[in-house]
Design an enzyme around this catalytic site. Structure first.
Site, PDB file in Angstrom:
ATOM      1  N   LYS A  77      19.322  76.530  -9.822  1.00 43.29           N
ATOM      2  CA  LYS A  77      19.981  75.070  -9.053  1.00 43.29           C
ATOM      3  C   LYS A  77      21.344  75.739  -8.438  1.00 43.29           C
ATOM      4  O   LYS A  77      22.109  76.528  -8.816  1.00 43.29           O
ATOM      5  CB  LYS A  77      20.644  73.903  -9.533  1.00 43.29           C
ATOM      6  N   LYS A 188      12.461  77.155   5.888  1.00 46.65           N
ATOM      7  CA  LYS A 188      12.489  76.599   4.524  1.00 46.65           C
ATOM      8  C   LYS A 188      13.250  74.974   4.229  1.00 46.65           C
ATOM      9  O   LYS A 188      13.049  74.501   3.289  1.00 46.65           O
ATOM     10  CB  LYS A 188      12.216  76.868   3.697  1.00 46.65           C
TER      11      LYS A 188
END
Length: 317
Positions: A77, A188
């Site tokens: 993460k 993205k």
């Protein structure tokens, strides 16, 4: 090529497992012991929702003893990037010639990696591959027709970046080298802005999520804000059509697919919303671009996070 996957959740397992199946020497490094134990006992269990198979992968809860890698793919993460890479550097995995590549969501990961290992080791990529963890050691893989774009931060086309691209293609992961990786990072980002927070807030997988016109309308407004911020920053995008990221987000993925934000919430873990919708808000402040939709989506996800992490357990007591 010797590859270490740093972070083996849904996407790390999908990409790492596919690379291992293609003949790369792959190591999984992840603190999730149950997941690693299942992989070492049976192999990584993979499915494309039609066929199931197992792939032999070496799983570790720490990197001791692996030795120098050719490539480290970072998929922890975003909020854990610097600490995870710094810890990995303390082992012998990252040598002078080891490439360290982020395939993470959001903005700022490459800078965090460079602060830990130096900028010359850093390359970057953006992938449209999808994955969904079904249980420890078992991942639903969405690679069909999904491209990965990689590049040097300088835009230079080097031998080493071409070697990584070849390794991906050898395994059946569609890969291209780009001289505009910063633009692709933003491309993205807009894909994640499109559906990530909305999937988490509504708790809907892609099938029902894409059936609701009002959800699409909200997503398009969030994307418009991101495009405006990117243009103000001088970023060259693939498309300035705000509907493009909305449809690109779901292309080739099953109706059961869930974004990483929803997967994190279901696992009662912090999300990366600060590095996705939240980064649009922060960059908007820098360039004087209003971002009320992304600010609202960020606030909603963080409110859900706070509830499930701080209050929901006590309600069950």
């Amino acid at each position: 090529m010797k590859i270490v996957m740093l972070g083996t959740g849904s996407l790390g397992s999908t990409i790492g497992g596919t690379l291992a199946q293609g003949g790369s020497e792959v190591y999984f490094v992840d603190m999730w012991k149950e997941h690693i134990d299942a992989i070492n006992q049976h192999g990584l269990h993979m499915t494309d929702e039609e066929t199931d198979w197992y792939v032999k992968v070496d799983g570790r809860t720490n990197a001791e003893g692996i030795g120098p890698a050719d490539l480290v793919i970072v998929l922890v993460k975003s909020f854990a990037t610097k600490s995870a890479v710094t810890e990995l550097k303390e082992t012998s995995v990252i040598g002078p010639d080891t490439m360290v590549m982020s395939l993470q969501n959001g903005l700022g990961n490459e800078e965090a990696i460079a602060s830990a290992v130096g900028s010359k080791n850093v390359i970057s990529g953006k992938t449209y591959v999808g994955g969904r963890l079904l249980e420890p050691g078992y991942v639903s893989s969405g690679i069909r027709g999904k491209h990965t774009y990689i590049g040097e931060m300088t835009g230079e086309i080097t031998d080493r970046i071409q070697a990584v691209c070849a390794e991906f293609n050898k395994a059946g992961l569609l890969c291209e080298v780009s001289d505009n990786i910063q633009g692709l990072i933003w491309d993205k980002l807009l894909i994640n802005v499109a559906a990530g927070a909305l999937c988490g807030i509504t708790r809907l997988p892609y099938g029902p999520l894409y059936e609701e016109e009002v959800i699409k309308e909200t997503a398009v407004e969030a994307i418009k804000e991101g495009i405006a911020v990117a243009k103000a920053a001088g970023v060259k995008l693939k498309s300035e059509d705000p509907e493009y990221p909305w449809y690109a987000a779901s292309e080739g993925l099953p109706a059961t697919f869930k974004t990483s934000i929803l997967q994190s919430l279901e696992l009662k873990r912090p999300t990366e919303v600060d590095f996705i919708n939240g980064s649009v808000v922060e960059w908007g402040k820098k360039y004087g671009i209003p971002t009320p939709v992304n600010q609202t989506l960020t606030a909603c996800v963080k409110g859900i996070e706070k509830y499930i992490l701080s209050y929901e357990p006590s309600l069950k007591d």
